[in-house]
Design a protein around this motif. Structure first.
Motif, PDB file in Angstrom:
ATOM      1  N   UNK A   1       2.481  18.339 105.813  1.00  0.00           N
ATOM      2  CA  UNK A   1       1.084  18.019 105.539  1.00  0.00           C
ATOM      3  C   UNK A   1       0.374  19.190 104.860  1.00  0.00           C
ATOM      4  N   UNK A   2       0.692  20.411 105.276  1.00  0.00           N
ATOM      5  CA  UNK A   2       0.113  21.594 104.632  1.00  0.00           C
ATOM      6  C   UNK A   2       0.467  21.622 103.144  1.00  0.00           C
ATOM      7  N   UNK A   3       1.715  21.378 102.811  1.00  0.00           N
ATOM      8  CA  UNK A   3       2.134  21.347 101.397  1.00  0.00           C
ATOM      9  C   UNK A   3       1.323  20.311 100.608  1.00  0.00           C
ATOM     10  N   UNK A   4       1.195  19.110 101.176  1.00  0.00           N
ATOM     11  CA  UNK A   4       0.448  18.043 100.507  1.00  0.00           C
ATOM     12  C   UNK A   4      -1.004  18.439 100.287  1.00  0.00           C
ATOM     13  N   UNK A   5      -1.622  19.015 101.304  1.00  0.00           N
ATOM     14  CA  UNK A   5      -3.033  19.409 101.202  1.00  0.00           C
ATOM     15  C   UNK A   5      -3.214  20.522 100.169  1.00  0.00           C
ATOM     16  N   UNK A   6      -2.305  21.477 100.119  1.00  0.00           N
ATOM     17  CA  UNK A   6      -2.401  22.565  99.136  1.00  0.00           C
ATOM     18  C   UNK A   6      -2.290  22.021  97.711  1.00  0.00           C
ATOM     19  N   UNK A   7      -1.372  21.099  97.512  1.00  0.00           N
ATOM     20  CA  UNK A   7      -1.227  20.489  96.183  1.00  0.00           C
ATOM     21  C   UNK A   7      -2.486  19.700  95.810  1.00  0.00           C
ATOM     22  N   UNK A   8      -3.034  18.991  96.781  1.00  0.00           N
ATOM     23  CA  UNK A   8      -4.239  18.202  96.540  1.00  0.00           C
ATOM     24  C   UNK A   8      -5.423  19.088  96.125  1.00  0.00           C
ATOM     25  N   UNK A   9      -5.677  20.171  96.881  1.00  0.00           N
ATOM     26  CA  UNK A   9      -6.844  20.995  96.537  1.00  0.00           C
ATOM     27  C   UNK A   9      -6.647  21.702  95.206  1.00  0.00           C
ATOM     28  N   UNK A  10      -5.411  22.014  94.866  1.00  0.00           N
ATOM     29  CA  UNK A  10      -5.157  22.624  93.563  1.00  0.00           C
ATOM     30  C   UNK A  10      -5.440  21.617  92.450  1.00  0.00           C
ATOM     31  N   UNK A  11      -5.018  20.373  92.631  1.00  0.00           N
ATOM     32  CA  UNK A  11      -5.294  19.328  91.633  1.00  0.00           C
ATOM     33  C   UNK A  11      -6.789  19.053  91.517  1.00  0.00           C
ATOM     34  N   UNK A  12      -7.488  19.035  92.640  1.00  0.00           N
ATOM     35  CA  UNK A  12      -8.918  18.715  92.665  1.00  0.00           C
ATOM     36  C   UNK A  12      -9.793  19.847  92.137  1.00  0.00           C
ATOM     37  N   UNK A  13      -9.460  21.085  92.502  1.00  0.00           N
ATOM     38  CA  UNK A  13     -10.361  22.216  92.264  1.00  0.00           C
ATOM     39  C   UNK A  13      -9.806  23.288  91.340  1.00  0.00           C
ATOM     40  N   UNK A  14      -8.610  23.128  90.855  1.00  0.00           N
ATOM     41  CA  UNK A  14      -8.016  24.102  89.953  1.00  0.00           C
ATOM     42  C   UNK A  14      -7.265  25.198  90.692  1.00  0.00           C
ATOM     43  N   UNK A  15      -6.709  26.100  89.912  1.00  0.00           N
ATOM     44  CA  UNK A  15      -5.913  27.189  90.463  1.00  0.00           C
ATOM     45  C   UNK A  15      -6.728  28.002  91.467  1.00  0.00           C
ATOM     46  N   UNK A  16      -6.038  28.459  92.501  1.00  0.00           N
ATOM     47  CA  UNK A  16      -6.681  29.274  93.527  1.00  0.00           C
ATOM     48  C   UNK A  16      -6.585  30.735  93.114  1.00  0.00           C
ATOM     49  N   UNK A  17      -7.743  31.395  93.052  1.00  0.00           N
ATOM     50  CA  UNK A  17      -7.801  32.800  92.642  1.00  0.00           C
ATOM     51  C   UNK A  17      -7.787  33.765  93.809  1.00  0.00           C
ATOM     52  N   UNK A  18      -8.201  33.262  94.975  1.00  0.00           N
ATOM     53  CA  UNK A  18      -8.400  34.131  96.135  1.00  0.00           C
ATOM     54  C   UNK A  18      -8.071  33.348  97.402  1.00  0.00           C
ATOM     55  N   UNK A  19      -7.261  33.964  98.269  1.00  0.00           N
ATOM     56  CA  UNK A  19      -6.942  33.363  99.564  1.00  0.00           C
ATOM     57  C   UNK A  19      -7.282  34.365 100.651  1.00  0.00           C
ATOM     58  N   UNK A  20      -7.966  33.881 101.675  1.00  0.00           N
ATOM     59  CA  UNK A  20      -8.191  34.660 102.897  1.00  0.00           C
ATOM     60  C   UNK A  20      -7.473  33.884 103.984  1.00  0.00           C
ATOM     61  N   UNK A  21      -6.492  34.515 104.624  1.00  0.00           N
ATOM     62  CA  UNK A  21      -5.624  33.798 105.559  1.00  0.00           C
ATOM     63  C   UNK A  21      -5.607  34.460 106.930  1.00  0.00           C
ATOM     64  N   UNK A  22      -6.150  33.742 107.905  1.00  0.00           N
ATOM     65  CA  UNK A  22      -6.026  34.104 109.318  1.00  0.00           C
ATOM     66  C   UNK A  22      -5.148  33.017 109.919  1.00  0.00           C
ATOM     67  N   UNK A  23      -3.874  33.338 110.143  1.00  0.00           N
ATOM     68  CA  UNK A  23      -2.901  32.345 110.586  1.00  0.00           C
ATOM     69  C   UNK A  23      -2.325  32.785 111.926  1.00  0.00           C
ATOM     70  N   UNK A  24      -2.409  31.895 112.895  1.00  0.00           N
ATOM     71  CA  UNK A  24      -1.883  32.196 114.223  1.00  0.00           C
ATOM     72  C   UNK A  24      -0.352  32.260 114.192  1.00  0.00           C
ATOM     73  N   UNK A  25       0.211  33.045 115.098  1.00  0.00           N
ATOM     74  CA  UNK A  25       1.655  33.296 115.101  1.00  0.00           C
ATOM     75  C   UNK A  25       2.490  32.063 115.405  1.00  0.00           C
ATOM     76  N   UNK A  26       1.920  31.029 115.999  1.00  0.00           N
ATOM     77  CA  UNK A  26       2.706  29.826 116.300  1.00  0.00           C
ATOM     78  C   UNK A  26       3.096  29.053 115.039  1.00  0.00           C
ATOM     79  N   UNK A  27       2.403  29.288 113.943  1.00  0.00           N
ATOM     80  CA  UNK A  27       2.701  28.612 112.673  1.00  0.00           C
ATOM     81  C   UNK A  27       3.605  29.516 111.842  1.00  0.00           C
ATOM     82  N   UNK A  28       4.839  29.589 112.232  1.00  0.00           N
ATOM     83  CA  UNK A  28       5.796  30.566 111.675  1.00  0.00           C
ATOM     84  C   UNK A  28       5.962  30.478 110.159  1.00  0.00           C
ATOM     85  N   UNK A  29       5.955  29.282 109.601  1.00  0.00           N
ATOM     86  CA  UNK A  29       6.249  29.146 108.175  1.00  0.00           C
ATOM     87  C   UNK A  29       5.019  28.923 107.299  1.00  0.00           C
TER      88      UNK A  29
END
Length: 185
Positions: free
Chosen positions: A62-90
């Motif tokens: 689902x994460x892959x699908x959502x990332x592809x969707x927002x890229x199609x909708x809003x264009x290339x991502x220039x900046x990412x701020x990522x706070x990711x909990x350790x349980x989401x290993x990949x």
């Protein structure tokens, strides 16, 4: 228009999400809680600059699908701020791969990490794509006399914003030493 992705942007990074909108970014925000997402968007001066992305980032497909969707909708991502909990290993590997596959221009990733993390080990474990400019923001604690406390959400967002403004490779927000002075609760 510049496009930012904020992972965990409805909680402790909510002020960062709002700041990015105030600077003219279109901001895609990944969060799990629809109520928190709605409250965040309501605080914005320009609601049209938000794309809510309700997804549990530990769901790889689902994460892959959502990332592809927002890229199609809003264009290339220039900046990412990522706070990711350790349980989401990949999750971060998926984000790096998907954004790298979609982007043809250089982009920056500010990886927000907890006070116990070894920054060089974390960076060494990642496969950072050539067009990604990887940055780290480590969250510490505040020493107040004989006591200490964890950072507030506002202090965390301010530290991340300063990292973005200054394009800092490594930014320690608060203190991480002496470790024995950290709050125990």
């Amino acid at each position: 228009m510049a496009h930012a992705l904020v992972i965990g942007g409805t909680g402790m990074l909510s002020e960062t999400s709002l700041w990015l909108v105030s600077k003219g970014y279109h901001v895609s925000v990944i969060g799990r809680n629809p109520n928190r997402m709605e409250k965040l968007i309501e605080k914005s001066l320009d609601k049209s600059l938000f794309t809510p992305v309700l997804v549990d980032y530990s769901d790889d497909n689902l994460l892959k699908k959502k990332l592809r969707y927002i890229n199609e909708q809003n264009g290339e991502i220039n900046l990412i701020i990522a706070w990711i909990h350790s349980y989401a290993k990949s999750a971060l590997d998926i984000i790096l791969r998907e954004i790298s596959n979609c982007n043809k221009v250089e982009w920056r990733l500010f990886h927000v990490l907890g006070s116990r993390m070894n920054l060089s080990d974390i960076k060494g474990e990642l496969n950072i794509p050539p067009l990604c400019r990887y940055r780290q923001v480590q969250l510490g604690f505040i020493i107040e006399g004989e006591n200490s406390r964890w950072l507030t959400n506002k202090e965390i967002s301010q530290g991340v914003i300063e990292s973005i403004k200054n394009d800092t490779l490594i930014n320690i927000v608060g203190n991480i030493e002496p470790w024995e002075k950290r709050p125990l609760a």
